[in-house]
Design a protein around this motif. Structure first.
Motif, PDB file in Angstrom:
ATOM      1  N   SER A 100       0.966  -0.858  -0.194  1.00  0.00           N
ATOM      2  CA  SER A 100      -0.095  -0.130  -0.255  1.00  0.00           C
ATOM      3  C   SER A 100       0.901   1.281   0.137  1.00  0.00           C
ATOM      4  N   ASP A 101       2.114   0.847  -0.722  1.00  0.00           N
ATOM      5  CA  ASP A 101       3.116   2.314  -0.006  1.00  0.00           C
ATOM      6  C   ASP A 101       3.448   3.076  -1.781  1.00  0.00           C
ATOM      7  N   SER A 102       3.146   4.183  -1.948  1.00  0.00           N
ATOM      8  CA  SER A 102       3.248   4.826  -3.444  1.00  0.00           C
ATOM      9  C   SER A 102       4.908   4.616  -3.459  1.00  0.00           C
ATOM     10  N   ASP A 103       5.872   4.624  -3.201  1.00  0.00           N
ATOM     11  CA  ASP A 103       6.879   4.768  -2.744  1.00  0.00           C
ATOM     12  C   ASP A 103       7.269   3.349  -4.550  1.00  0.00           C
ATOM     13  N   PHE A 104       7.073   2.214  -4.482  1.00  0.00           N
ATOM     14  CA  PHE A 104       7.114   1.462  -4.840  1.00  0.00           C
ATOM     15  C   PHE A 104       7.011   2.278  -6.299  1.00  0.00           C
ATOM     16  N   THR A 105       6.068   3.121  -6.764  1.00  0.00           N
ATOM     17  CA  THR A 105       5.954   3.609  -8.381  1.00  0.00           C
ATOM     18  C   THR A 105       6.710   3.565  -8.921  1.00  0.00           C
ATOM     19  N   PRO A 106       8.357   4.143  -8.623  1.00  0.00           N
ATOM     20  CA  PRO A 106       9.405   4.020  -9.787  1.00  0.00           C
ATOM     21  C   PRO A 106       9.569   2.418 -10.067  1.00  0.00           C
ATOM     22  N   TYR A 119       1.057  -6.242 -12.055  1.00  0.00           N
ATOM     23  CA  TYR A 119      -0.836  -6.421 -10.955  1.00  0.00           C
ATOM     24  C   TYR A 119      -0.265  -5.987  -9.713  1.00  0.00           C
ATOM     25  N   GLY A 120      -0.957  -5.426  -9.178  1.00  0.00           N
ATOM     26  CA  GLY A 120      -1.072  -4.755  -8.052  1.00  0.00           C
ATOM     27  C   GLY A 120      -2.011  -5.018  -6.940  1.00  0.00           C
ATOM     28  N   PHE A 121      -1.658  -5.296  -5.760  1.00  0.00           N
ATOM     29  CA  PHE A 121      -2.246  -5.019  -4.928  1.00  0.00           C
ATOM     30  C   PHE A 121      -2.329  -4.222  -3.631  1.00  0.00           C
ATOM     31  N   GLY A 122      -3.444  -3.309  -2.866  1.00  0.00           N
ATOM     32  CA  GLY A 122      -3.133  -2.941  -1.668  1.00  0.00           C
ATOM     33  C   GLY A 122      -4.410  -2.579  -1.097  1.00  0.00           C
ATOM     34  N   PRO A 129      -1.199   7.219  -6.724  1.00  0.00           N
ATOM     35  CA  PRO A 129      -0.162   7.303  -8.211  1.00  0.00           C
ATOM     36  C   PRO A 129       0.521   6.100  -8.334  1.00  0.00           C
ATOM     37  N   PHE A 130       0.875   5.015  -7.351  1.00  0.00           N
ATOM     38  CA  PHE A 130       0.811   4.145  -7.490  1.00  0.00           C
ATOM     39  C   PHE A 130      -0.650   2.800  -7.856  1.00  0.00           C
ATOM     40  N   VAL A 131      -1.666   3.180  -7.349  1.00  0.00           N
ATOM     41  CA  VAL A 131      -2.776   2.669  -7.831  1.00  0.00           C
ATOM     42  C   VAL A 131      -2.920   2.456 -10.046  1.00  0.00           C
ATOM     43  N   ASP A 132      -2.613   3.609 -10.175  1.00  0.00           N
ATOM     44  CA  ASP A 132      -2.225   4.492 -11.031  1.00  0.00           C
ATOM     45  C   ASP A 132      -1.315   3.737 -12.141  1.00  0.00           C
TER      46      ASP A 132
END
Length: 242
Positions: A100-106, A119-122, A129-132
């Motif tokens: 659930s951490d947006s730090d993983f977006t990059p 595939y994201g799960f949070g 930003p991470f979801v998108d």
């Protein structure tokens, strides 16, 4: 028969609940084989006690990461290094990130640049930003609800009503645009093409609205005319306003 996609599941145990892991694995089974299952965290911490009981039953490998500095999240760095090692190994065809951490977006963007889906799960608290950024993103609370429905009281999963779906302007725009862009000259679009368009342009998942299939959600919205063709094996839809 095509070879099954190999998926690497990386779990940020500090930022996501253990309660939905069964649902996550069930969803990933639709896409391929989860041959890498790594759970990152400081396993000396009492906060991860719930995860410990989930490791062996689901063949998940615990990846120990000590908190060397207070206030710094060493787990994030270790998980990113793990992901890049797997990416360069070329032994996986897709990634699943449970966090659930947006730090993983990059990290998501880097994996996508290599041509692999993510595939994201949070939890619902996950920053947008991470979801998108993910190829597909599913809120884990919906997967927990489905698991409880199967194992306990057999209640129907919570589904967005017709009015709730119609009031979601972003959803309505996404569906109508997908149908418009994939429709044939007569205005009808094959549902599978609509689904491909959506998956290529958003992190949408019908599960987040309480529906297991895109077709079920579209039917419930009543925004489109629906027609079965090819002896009932192919569904075509058209904007009901036309």
């Amino acid at each position: 028969m095509p070879e099954r996609k190999r998926i690497a599941l990386l779990i940020d145990c500090d930022n996501v609940s253990h309660n939905s892991i069964e649902g996550v694995l069930e969803e990933l089974a639709k896409h391929g084989m989860v041959n890498v299952r790594h759970a990152h965290g400081d396993w000396k911490s009492q906060s991860l006690s719930g995860w410990i009981d989930r490791l062996h039953p689901h063949a998940i490998r615990p990846m120990q990461q000590f908190a060397y500095t207070k206030g710094k999240n060493a787990t994030d760095a270790a998980m990113i290094i793990d992901a890049m090692d797997l990416l360069y190994s070329k032994n996986v065809d897709a990634f699943a990130l449970m966090t659930s951490d947006s730090d993983f977006t990059p990290l998501v963007l880097r994996i996508l640049e290599s041509g692999l889906p993510v595939y994201g799960f949070g939890e619902t608290k996950t920053p947008q930003p991470f979801v998108d950024a993910c190829s597909t993103f599913i809120y884990t609370e919906n997967l927990v609800a489905q698991k409880e429905e199967k194992s306990e009281n057999h209640k129907q999963p919570v589904k967005k009503s017709r009015n709730e779906l119609r009031k979601d302007t972003a959803l309505v725009k996404l569906l109508r645009t997908a149908v418009e862009q994939t429709s044939e000259d007569d205005g009808w679009a094959h549902l599978s093409k609509v689904g491909h368009y959506i998956s290529n342009n958003s992190s949408f998942s019908s599960i987040n609205y309480g529906y297991k299939k895109l077709g079920d959600l579209i039917r419930a919205s009543e925004l489109f005319d629906m027609e079965m063709r090819k002896d009932g094996t192919a569904m075509y839809i058209r904007d009901a306003r036309k």
